[in-house]
Design an enzyme around this catalytic site. Structure first.
Site, mmCIF file in Angstrom:
data_model
loop_
_atom_site.group_PDB
_atom_site.id
_atom_site.type_symbol
_atom_site.label_atom_id
_atom_site.label_comp_id
_atom_site.label_asym_id
_atom_site.label_seq_id
_atom_site.Cartn_x
_atom_site.Cartn_y
_atom_site.Cartn_z
ATOM 1 N N GLU A 1 0.866 -1.185 0.000
ATOM 2 C CA GLU A 1 0.000 0.000 0.000
ATOM 3 C C GLU A 1 0.895 1.224 0.000
ATOM 4 O O GLU A 1 1.857 1.298 0.741
ATOM 5 C CB GLU A 1 -0.873 -0.044 1.260
ATOM 6 C CG GLU A 1 -1.644 1.213 1.532
ATOM 7 C CD GLU A 1 -0.872 2.227 2.368
ATOM 8 O OE1 GLU A 1 -0.022 1.820 3.171
ATOM 9 O OE2 GLU A 1 -1.118 3.420 2.180
ATOM 10 N N HIS B 1 -9.392 1.804 -0.229
ATOM 11 C CA HIS B 1 -10.200 2.001 0.972
ATOM 12 C C HIS B 1 -10.988 3.302 0.904
ATOM 13 O O HIS B 1 -11.621 3.689 1.874
ATOM 14 C CB HIS B 1 -9.309 1.979 2.218
ATOM 15 C CG HIS B 1 -8.714 0.628 2.484
ATOM 16 N ND1 HIS B 1 -7.508 0.231 1.962
ATOM 17 C CD2 HIS B 1 -9.174 -0.433 3.192
ATOM 18 C CE1 HIS B 1 -7.247 -1.008 2.343
ATOM 19 N NE2 HIS B 1 -8.241 -1.436 3.083
#
Length: 775
Positions: free
Chosen positions: A681, A710
């Site tokens: 990420e 997200h």
């Protein structure tokens, strides 16, 4: 003697908060309806605690997304990029709050979300506060006061909970150079004075102030900040009883500091660190008027408390400081526990023999109160019965035949050093893999899962209820896999995935296929925001009775000439995201899981799968909080990954994935995992996390995430291209992959398709730029 609860789950026993938040985000309910859902959950939680007999009930522990984000709004540390949204009178404070958590992409505004990372060594994620050199703070939210008054209106006097000023600063990040965030303590503390002043005016007696950083390694400056903050609060508000709360570890070399702070009560975690009790009781620095809150009931696991052991501990403390200075509590907030074991009435899902060994948040409240009752001057018969029942349950677990498997034990003993090593070193493997795979520069892929639509979830639910047959369900899954494969072919993805439509969760799915695991129907815990997970329970020795993923991956591969990546969850992540047995070392349980995953990796290779990804997003999360404990953990955790992945030939490319972690301190250990490709990420930090891979000169291939999955906002091609250019400056082009930050199961297809098409276009454009440069 009092009873104390540090925090209760916000999600609701049936995930009411998740459903309400997601309905609000989709415009299906109003802000008033969402607020009403929150109010109902809070009221329900307070009443449960009051009826259980808890003396110190928390308020302010409820959150619509994250408690640290709540505090960021409370102290007015709202990043500058949200100023237009803040000024917009048509938007509620809740809209601003959710924009900070999830990003915002409406009304010609395109604002990125704040960074999110793991809460200490848990799977809960918090929103990282952002600080600037000239950071200003001001009391900007009434939420904590409103909730105290709301509880009081229900006839319940609560103990407000706030993150401590030092931990709040240390949980954040500097967004510019030239200062350290702890230097902001003098600017921040006046807001805490305002908070304490308002609570004093409301007649609050106790305030729980969480300083979990007291169990971490602290610098002299951070220790001085703690002294400064608590001396100041005590001087200004001597009448307020501060419960200084620590958890997740040992006070260690911060013990004298903690004992010197002018507070009413010190809470300590005696589940994670029972040995610190003797140090405290024997310390000459222990003030004669300091109360101790004993964290005896495990707030992070689901095993029943051993009453006999806890009573011995309380008795020991009582003899030293007196019963009246003792508070009995859970080790930490019950945020990390499922809500209520009483909902688990399906004996096929959770065997009665196992259920009698467990306690969820609701039952842990009872355990705290029963322990107090067992120490009263006149113990009632009902409490003696509860004690005897507990003794029998503990004994039943110790002697159960469900726990041990001789075959697993023998295999574990047969493991040798050779089982932890690939056949050749990475440069030799890479050369062979390049020949076999023939991938382009900047190969594109995803992290594994595709959107779990309402239709997919309905089919799964119908299958579990017996409403559809195995044959019908399999046919549906094959249809979804084929659609996903064809779509990835259409958009010219380089390495495809089958989409994981058969999986409910990346850990629960594997747990269901392995011996030694048990499951619940309602055992949800919050992971981040509205995202909840249902961790499996590891109760016995782990063994793989049959292949777990080969059928679906092989089916997907048979549909296409392109490479389909096999997708597995790694042993450390399965361990970390499960409720783990506490009757043997975690390292031993992890090795058992590693052997099961190793068998699956080898079977995937035999089925013709050329790339296999073994996800380990939790390997950083499991790192002990004290650096002195890191070496031992990393040795067995990295070893477990290598044991799981080293059984394949050199031509098979092993990927791993990590997310929402700081990698700086463990980059050598990440390299030691020896994965051919790591995806991480990176988009929320704007590729900041990549710097450590560059400075370390990480030798293997890397896929930094360019799409924050997200957040519902869809990044543009220009934005992703800019991130890739940034990555290319620090990582050689021939070692870069292009992928999203994480799996896409929580997103919808519309967002996913738009974002991935743009991501592939960005990769293609980057290839053209590189080729032009070469020409």
């Amino acid at each position: 003697m009092k009873t104390n609860n540090l925090g209760y789950p916000s999600i609701g026993s049936h995930r009411e908060l998740k459903k309400a938040c997601e309905a609000y985000w989709k415009g299906k309910i109003s802000v008033e309806e969402l607020l009403e859902t929150g109010k109902n959950i809070r009221t329900h939680n307070w009443k449960i605690q009051k009826n259980a007999g808890i003396d110190l009930i928390p308020s302010g522990d409820f959150s619509f997304y994250d408690q640290i984000l709540d505090m960021t709004l409370t102290v007015g540390a709202i990043p500058e990029r949200y100023k237009e949204l803040k000024k917009d009178n048509t938007k509620s404070n809740l809209d601003l709050y959710f924009a900070m958590a999830r990003g915002y992409q409406h009304d010609d505004l395109d604002i990125t979300a704040m960074e999110m990372t793991k809460w200490f060594d848990t799977n809960y994620h918090y929103i990282v506060p952002e600080f600037t050199n000239d950071q200003q703070f001001s009391l900007s939210s009434t939420k904590i006061f409103d909730e105290y008054k709301e509880a009081k209106a229900n006839g319940i006097i609560t103990k407000p909970v706030v993150p401590g000023p030092v931990s709040y600063l240390l949980l954040g990040k500097e967004k510019e150079s030239g200062f350290h965030r702890i230097e902001l303590i003098e600017q921040l503390l006046p807001v805490y004075h305002d908070i304490f002043r308002q609570f004093t005016e409301l007649g609050v007696e106790y305030i729980q102030v969480d300083e979990p950083y007291l169990v971490m390694d602290l610098t002299d400056k951070e220790r001085e900040a703690l002294k400064y903050a608590y001396q100041s609060l005590n001087e200004q508000f001597p009448q307020v009883k501060i419960i200084l709360t620590t958890y997740f570890g040992d006070l260690g070399d911060n013990l004298d500091l903690a004992l010197s702070l002018p507070v009413d009560t010190l809470h300590i975690d005696l589940i994670r660190s029972p040995e610190q009790l003797n140090n405290i009781l024997n310390s000459k620095q222990l003030p004669v008027n300091l109360n101790l809150s004993l964290g005896l009931v495990d707030g992070r696991n689901i095993w029943k408390n051993d009453f006999r052991q806890s009573l011995d501990t309380i008795q020991k403390v009582s003899e030293k400081i007196g019963k009246e200075r003792i508070t009995i509590a859970a080790s930490c907030s019950l945020l990390h526990s499922p809500c209520n074991l009483d909902l688990e009435n399906d004996n096929e899902t959770l065997l009665p023999e196992l259920k009698q060994w467990l306690a969820f948040a609701r039952q842990k409240l009872d355990e705290i109160v029963i322990l107090k009752n067992l120490l009263s001057d006149e113990v009632e018969n009902i409490h003696l019965q509860e004690f005897n029942s507990n003794v029998n349950a503990i004994k039943s677990r110790q002697t159960s035949e469900l726990i041990h498997n001789e075959q697993v034990s023998h295999r574990l003993h047969a493991v040798t050093e050779k089982d932890f090593r690939r056949k050749s070193v990475f440069p030799e493997r890479k050369e062979l893999q390049n020949q076999l795979l023939e991938l382009p520069l900047f190969p594109t892929t995803t992290i594994g899962s595709f959107p779990q639509t309402a239709e997919v979830r309905k089919w799964r639910a119908d299958f579990k209820k017996g409403n559809v047959t195995q044959k019908q369900y399999d046919a549906f899954l094959k249809q979804e896999i084929e659609k996903a494969i064809r779509w990835q072919e259409d958009i010219e993805m380089d390495v495809l995935v089958h989409g994981e439509f058969e999986r409910n969760d990346m850990v629960e799915y594997f747990g269901e296929k392995l011996d030694g695991f048990a499951f619940t129907k309602y055992g949800w815990v919050q992971s981040y925001g509205s995202r909840c997970v249902k961790p499996p329970i590891i109760y016995g020795d782990v063994k793989r009775p049959a292949a777990m993923t080969v059928e679906w991956t092989a089916y997907a591969q048979a549909l296409t000439d392109k490479i389909v990546k096999g997708m597995l969850t790694g042993p450390v992540t399965i361990l970390q995201w499960s409720f783990v047995r506490n009757d043997q070392p975690r390292a031993k349980t992890c090795q058992q899981i590693a052997l099961a995953i190793r068998d699956e990796v080898i079977d995937l290779e035999k089925a013709g799968i050329e790339i296999i990804q073994v996800d380990e997003p939790a390997i950083r999360e499991g790192l002990p909080l004290r650096k002195s404990d890191w070496t031992a953990y990393l040795e067995w955790a990295v070893g477990a990954f290598r044991l799981a992945t080293s059984g394949v030939n050199d031509g098979t490319q092993i990927h791993t994935h990590m997310c929402y972690s700081e990698f700086n301190d463990i980059i050598e250990n990440i390299a030691a995992m020896d994965a051919d490709v790591i995806t991480i990420e990176c988009s929320r930090s704007q590729m900041e996390l990549l710097d450590v891979f560059a400075s370390f000169e990480y030798p293997n291939e890397i896929g930094p995430g360019v799409y924050d999955i997200h957040s519902p906002r869809v990044p543009s091609r220009v934005e992703m291209l800019a991130l890739l250019e940034k990555a290319k400056k620090v990582i050689p082009a021939e070692r870069l992959w292009v992928n999203p930050d994480c799996g896409l199961k929580t997103r919808d297809w519309k967002e996913t398709k738009t974002a991935l098409v743009e991501m592939i276009a960005a990769a293609r454009q980057l290839r053209e730029r590189v080729n032009e440069t070469v020409v």
